[in-house]
Scaffold this motif. Structure first.
Motif, PDB file in Angstrom:
ATOM      1  N   VAL A  27     -10.183 -13.542 -17.317  1.00 23.79           N
ATOM      2  CA  VAL A  27      -8.724 -13.640 -17.234  1.00 23.79           C
ATOM      3  C   VAL A  27      -8.156 -12.443 -16.486  1.00 23.79           C
ATOM      4  O   VAL A  27      -7.263 -12.591 -15.645  1.00 23.79           O
ATOM      5  N   ILE A  28      -8.667 -11.257 -16.750  1.00 29.18           N
ATOM      6  CA  ILE A  28      -8.184 -10.056 -16.067  1.00 29.18           C
ATOM      7  C   ILE A  28      -8.504 -10.125 -14.579  1.00 29.18           C
ATOM      8  O   ILE A  28      -7.674  -9.791 -13.734  1.00 29.18           O
ATOM      9  N   ALA A  29      -9.706 -10.581 -14.245  1.00 28.65           N
ATOM     10  CA  ALA A  29     -10.082 -10.727 -12.837  1.00 28.65           C
ATOM     11  C   ALA A  29      -9.216 -11.783 -12.153  1.00 28.65           C
ATOM     12  O   ALA A  29      -8.762 -11.588 -11.020  1.00 28.65           O
ATOM     13  N   ALA A  31       2.805 -20.974 -17.456  1.00 24.68           N
ATOM     14  CA  ALA A  31       3.347 -21.624 -18.652  1.00 24.68           C
ATOM     15  C   ALA A  31       3.008 -23.110 -18.665  1.00 24.68           C
ATOM     16  O   ALA A  31       2.644 -23.664 -19.716  1.00 24.68           O
ATOM     17  N   THR A  32       3.077 -23.749 -17.513  1.00 28.38           N
ATOM     18  CA  THR A  32       2.750 -25.174 -17.425  1.00 28.38           C
ATOM     19  C   THR A  32       1.275 -25.416 -17.740  1.00 28.38           C
ATOM     20  O   THR A  32       0.937 -26.326 -18.507  1.00 28.38           O
ATOM     21  N   VAL A  33       0.404 -24.605 -17.169  1.00 31.05           N
ATOM     22  CA  VAL A  33      -1.034 -24.753 -17.427  1.00 31.05           C
ATOM     23  C   VAL A  33      -1.333 -24.497 -18.906  1.00 31.05           C
ATOM     24  O   VAL A  33      -2.128 -25.222 -19.528  1.00 31.05           O
ATOM     25  N   ALA A  34      -0.696 -23.496 -19.481  1.00 29.78           N
ATOM     26  CA  ALA A  34      -0.924 -23.191 -20.903  1.00 29.78           C
ATOM     27  C   ALA A  34      -0.465 -24.352 -21.785  1.00 29.78           C
ATOM     28  O   ALA A  34      -1.138 -24.696 -22.761  1.00 29.78           O
ATOM     29  N   GLY A  46      -3.099 -16.314 -29.584  1.00 28.94           N
ATOM     30  CA  GLY A  46      -4.523 -16.440 -29.911  1.00 28.94           C
ATOM     31  C   GLY A  46      -5.236 -15.103 -29.822  1.00 28.94           C
ATOM     32  O   GLY A  46      -4.714 -14.112 -29.314  1.00 28.94           O
ATOM     33  N   GLY A  47      -6.456 -15.094 -30.301  1.00 28.10           N
ATOM     34  CA  GLY A  47      -7.250 -13.871 -30.288  1.00 28.10           C
ATOM     35  C   GLY A  47      -7.794 -13.526 -28.917  1.00 28.10           C
ATOM     36  O   GLY A  47      -8.088 -12.379 -28.622  1.00 28.10           O
ATOM     37  N   ALA A  48      -7.938 -14.528 -28.056  1.00 26.71           N
ATOM     38  CA  ALA A  48      -8.476 -14.309 -26.712  1.00 26.71           C
ATOM     39  C   ALA A  48      -7.338 -14.396 -25.689  1.00 26.71           C
ATOM     40  O   ALA A  48      -6.302 -15.019 -25.936  1.00 26.71           O
ATOM     41  N   LEU A  49      -7.548 -13.748 -24.554  1.00 27.33           N
ATOM     42  CA  LEU A  49      -6.556 -13.820 -23.485  1.00 27.33           C
ATOM     43  C   LEU A  49      -6.537 -15.226 -22.903  1.00 27.33           C
ATOM     44  O   LEU A  49      -7.572 -15.877 -22.779  1.00 27.33           O
ATOM     45  N   TRP A  58      -0.997 -17.858 -21.443  1.00 25.80           N
ATOM     46  CA  TRP A  58       0.239 -17.298 -21.995  1.00 25.80           C
ATOM     47  C   TRP A  58       0.310 -15.786 -21.757  1.00 25.80           C
ATOM     48  O   TRP A  58       1.381 -15.244 -21.466  1.00 25.80           O
ATOM     49  N   ASP A  59      -0.814 -15.132 -21.875  1.00 26.47           N
ATOM     50  CA  ASP A  59      -0.847 -13.690 -21.632  1.00 26.47           C
ATOM     51  C   ASP A  59      -0.593 -13.381 -20.158  1.00 26.47           C
ATOM     52  O   ASP A  59       0.102 -12.420 -19.825  1.00 26.47           O
ATOM     53  N   GLU A  60      -1.154 -14.210 -19.284  1.00 28.53           N
ATOM     54  CA  GLU A  60      -0.881 -14.060 -17.853  1.00 28.53           C
ATOM     55  C   GLU A  60       0.592 -14.289 -17.567  1.00 28.53           C
ATOM     56  O   GLU A  60       1.199 -13.587 -16.758  1.00 28.53           O
TER      57      GLU A  60
END
Length: 92
Positions: A16-18, A54-57, A66-69, A72-74
């Protein structure tokens, strides 16, 4: 010995960071060639990225806190960058 869920979560976080870093680099690259100026072009592209994430999420039904990225975090990170770019554009 780490469990497989820990490894998959770490890989997911790195992924996700990459993905975010590559998207920001691409957006900045496209904004350079914008006819309305770098700042305004970058702000428009960041706004579109917020909507896309937001649409993809929503389509993937990812958990908001959630516990993982996830997307939504992006979305939140793109929102923070948009706010920063918008403030800088207003000051100049």
């Amino acid at each position: 010995m780490p469990q497989s869920s820990d490894i998959s979560q770490a890989l997911s976080r790195t992924r996700v960071i990459a993905r975010f870093a590559v998207r920001v680099a691409l957006l900045a690259g496209f904004a350079v060639f914008g006819s309305i100026g770098f700042g305004r072009s970058l702000a428009a592209l960041l706004w579109m990225s917020i909507i896309l994430c937001a649409t993809v999420a929503l389509l993937r039904r990812e958990p908001l806190f959630g516990g993982a990225l996830n997307h939504w975090d992006e979305c939140a990170a793109f929102g923070a960058l948009f706010a920063l770019v918008h403030v800088v554009n207003e000051l100049t």
